[in-house]
Write an enzyme that holds these catalytic residues in place. Structure first.
Site, short mmCIF file in Angstrom:
data_model
loop_
_atom_site.label_atom_id
_atom_site.label_comp_id
_atom_site.label_asym_id
_atom_site.label_seq_id
_atom_site.Cartn_x
_atom_site.Cartn_y
_atom_site.Cartn_z
N ASP A 102 0.86 -1.19 0.00
CA ASP A 102 0.00 0.00 0.00
C ASP A 102 0.90 1.24 0.00
O ASP A 102 1.70 1.42 0.92
CB ASP A 102 -0.90 0.00 1.24
CG ASP A 102 -2.31 0.46 0.94
OD1 ASP A 102 -2.45 1.44 0.20
OD2 ASP A 102 -3.27 -0.16 1.45
N ASP A 203 -3.04 4.74 -2.46
CA ASP A 203 -4.13 5.32 -1.69
C ASP A 203 -4.49 6.71 -2.20
O ASP A 203 -3.61 7.56 -2.40
CB ASP A 203 -3.69 5.40 -0.22
CG ASP A 203 -4.79 5.83 0.71
OD1 ASP A 203 -5.74 5.06 0.91
OD2 ASP A 203 -4.68 6.96 1.25
N GLU A 260 -6.24 4.04 -6.23
CA GLU A 260 -7.53 4.34 -5.60
C GLU A 260 -7.91 5.76 -5.97
O GLU A 260 -7.18 6.71 -5.65
CB GLU A 260 -7.43 4.20 -4.09
CG GLU A 260 -8.78 4.40 -3.41
CD GLU A 260 -8.68 4.62 -1.91
OE1 GLU A 260 -9.60 4.18 -1.20
OE2 GLU A 260 -7.69 5.23 -1.45
N HIS A 333 -11.30 -2.63 3.23
CA HIS A 333 -11.13 -2.18 4.61
C HIS A 333 -11.93 -0.92 4.93
O HIS A 333 -12.07 -0.57 6.10
CB HIS A 333 -9.65 -1.92 4.88
CG HIS A 333 -9.08 -0.82 4.05
ND1 HIS A 333 -8.88 -0.93 2.69
CD2 HIS A 333 -8.69 0.45 4.37
CE1 HIS A 333 -8.39 0.20 2.22
NE2 HIS A 333 -8.27 1.06 3.21
N ASP A 334 -12.44 -0.23 3.91
CA ASP A 334 -13.20 1.00 4.11
C ASP A 334 -14.70 0.82 3.92
O ASP A 334 -15.45 1.79 4.02
CB ASP A 334 -12.72 2.09 3.14
CG ASP A 334 -11.41 2.72 3.56
OD1 ASP A 334 -11.10 2.72 4.77
OD2 ASP A 334 -10.67 3.20 2.68
#
Length: 561
Positions: A102, A203, A260, A333-334
């Protein structure tokens, strides 16, 4: 179908996301770690996934569970050491799997040495690594709001100026307009790739280019703070910045890169993922997981209309059909757990978990499996704010209570949509802590782990786990799943999700009942090709044949050659 330069390995891959804090604790401190991940590699190999995406494990004060990084070239002691990371890399590579890190470079932690130096003086050489501005009157430089509620600016007493943070105040935004910032990011990416990483999930990477001058949004000054996508994301230099990163770090390497990009359009995604001059392998877009957000935002959930979901995903399938590439996901995860959000986590939990997976995995693109999704893990079921750990959840609660909102309604919204629903410990077995830890877990284990766990799923040939394993195998066995053209069927049907994939005379037809009612199959026989066979189903074969009415939450994958 053999791979060509136009069809790299990641087009036929399936990615498994690990949230390290919640996956497996090897040392009994209640927190997941890298040795714990290593202990479970055979489980992932049995599932059949090709790539592990590891959410952040870098040194961090953990203001946002590791997405606030204070050292990009290390491992947080709670997760282990760089030697542990090397062992994880080697263990994956030995099993034929790859490791994606990440990369969080829109912002750093406020404890990163760059920011510590930047805030020390207006003359610091690192001052321009971040966005520092004088205030306006008695308030911030503009009316931008934080994703996590409140203004996107915090005044720092050391120099009397404000710094920009589109997330928490502990996550100051990096100023990518400064070429020295970009050079540092390139160095970080190269360092991990040289060490053996196989790519990056980046991210909120479309936040790195912002509107010149950071202008006010359309909300009149003084009336509040807003999230102004037209100014804070997809800025005019985004392609330039990402192109530089591609050329400096990714070019000539066989890597997977996924950006993302909240708020990205189909047209923008086509450009970002174009195999000729795009910057990333694929993007994460959020259109389909925002459809159940009500007027008050994500915590004001409204019932999902399946027709709207089909319309959204169909647009992306068709929009990237001949240029670019899709990522396929319902969980991460979100996001709250998909079986609770889109399926039925009660009577039809197993069937609905399988049908959600079938619908997604047979589409064109690279599927992502979030840890526990392959077990049918559901939302946490927390009832008190003290049980939550997520900064976004707590900020929302505090702002809502301060505004006089009804607490029961606020808590109901949190229970449905909090990110912590995805962050409860992985459910390995029926023991008190679900086999996650011998200590006290950092966040409570879902009580349903006594029934929903990996040990039970592996022993049951009809489990959600084994359905995922079969779906993953189909992607390897049938080129039509990877390369076939996508054609939606029955877009206005309120309960039936149906489409075909076609390649060189092979027709794959997906029929999925997204409801607790029995649903007749109408138009599929005319397009499914001659003599279709049942390739995979969630229920035992119907006596009436492959076009029999679909039972509650039943799905079928048909193949005709």
């Amino acid at each position: 179908m053999p791979q060509t330069p136009a069809d790299p390995w990641w087009k036929s891959a399936v990615v498994y996301q690990i949230y390290p804090s919640s996956f497996q604790d090897a040392d009994g401190d209640g927190l997941g770690d890298l040795p714990g991940v290593i202990d479970r590699l055979d489980y992932l190999h049995t599932l059949g996934v090709d790539v592990v995406w590891l959410s952040p494990v870098y040194p961090s004060p953990l203001a946002d569970n590791g997405y606030d990084i204070s050292d990009y070239l290390g491992i947080h002691p709670r997760f282990g050491t760089l030697a542990d990371w090397d062992r994880l890399r080697d263990g994956l590579h030995e099993r034929g799997m790859r490791l994606v890190m990440d990369l969080v470079v829109n912002h750093t932690s406020d404890e990163h040495p760059w920011f510590a130096d930047s805030r020390a003086s207006r003359d610091s050489p690192y001052r321009d690594f971040y966005f520092w501005r004088p205030g306006r009157g008695d308030g911030p430089p503009n009316n931008w709001g934080s994703v996590f509620s409140g203004p996107a600016w915090t005044r720092d007493d050391a120099t009397g100026e404000y710094f920009l943070h589109l997330f928490t105040r502990n996550q100051p935004d990096l100023n990518w307009e400064n070429p020295k910032v970009r050079e540092q990011v390139h160095d970080i990416a190269r360092w991990w790739l040289d060490r053996g990483a196989d790519g990056f999930r980046m991210d909120v990477v479309n936040f790195v280019s912002k509107a010149p001058g950071l202008p006010d949004g359309p909300v009149p000054p003084g009336s509040g703070y807003g999230l102004f996508a037209e100014y804070s994301i997809n800025g005019p230099r985004l392609h330039e910045f990402l192109g530089e990163l591609r050329d400096a770090a990714f070019a000539g390497r066989d890597v997977l890169t996924v950006g993302e990009m909240p708020g990205v359009s189909v047209e923008q995604a086509r450009a970002h993922t174009d195999p000729v001059d795009g910057e990333v392998s694929m993007v994460f877009q959020f259109e389909h997981v925002d459809l159940d957000h009500g007027p008050g935002g994500k915590f004001d959930r409204v019932p999902l209309d399946l027709r709207r979901l089909k319309g959204s995903l169909d647009r992306w399938q068709l929009g990237l059909a001949d240029r670019g590439w899709n990522s396929l996901y319902l969980n991460n995860h979100d996001q709250p757990r998909a079986v609770s959000r889109f399926g039925d986590d009660g009577e039809h939990r197993t069937a609905s978990a399988k049908t959600l997976a079938t619908t997604l995995h047979m589409m064109k693109g690279t599927p992502y499996v979030y840890q526990g999704e392959e077990l049918g893990m559901a939302n946490a079921g927390f009832s008190d704010i003290s049980e939550y750990r997520d900064v976004e959840t707590h900020n929302h609660y505090l702002h809502a209570m301060a505004a006089g909102a009804d607490e029961a309604r606020v808590m109901a919204g949190i229970a449905r949509m909090s990110r912590d629903n995805a962050r409860t410990p992985m459910q390995w077995d029926a023991s008190p802590n679900a086999g996650f830890t011998t200590g006290t877990p950092w966040i409570a284990v879902n009580p349903d782990h006594t029934e929903v766990n990996a040990e039970a799923a592996l022993a049951d040939p009809d489990s959600v786990f084994h359905h995922y394993r079969r779906l993953i195998a189909l992607r390897k066995e049938h080129p039509v799943v990877v390369h076939g053209a996508y054609t939606p069927l029955l877009p206005e049907h309120p309960a039936l999700y149906a489409y075909t994939r076609t390649l060189d005379g092979t027709v794959l037809t997906v029929l999925a009942n997204w409801s607790a009612d029995t649903v007749a199959v109408d138009a599929a026989p005319a397009v499914a090709g001659p003599r279709p066979e049942l390739l995979l189903g969630t229920h035992p074969a119907a006596e009436e044949g492959v076009f029999a009415p679909l039972r509650p939450w039943e799905s079928r994958v048909l193949l005709s050659r």
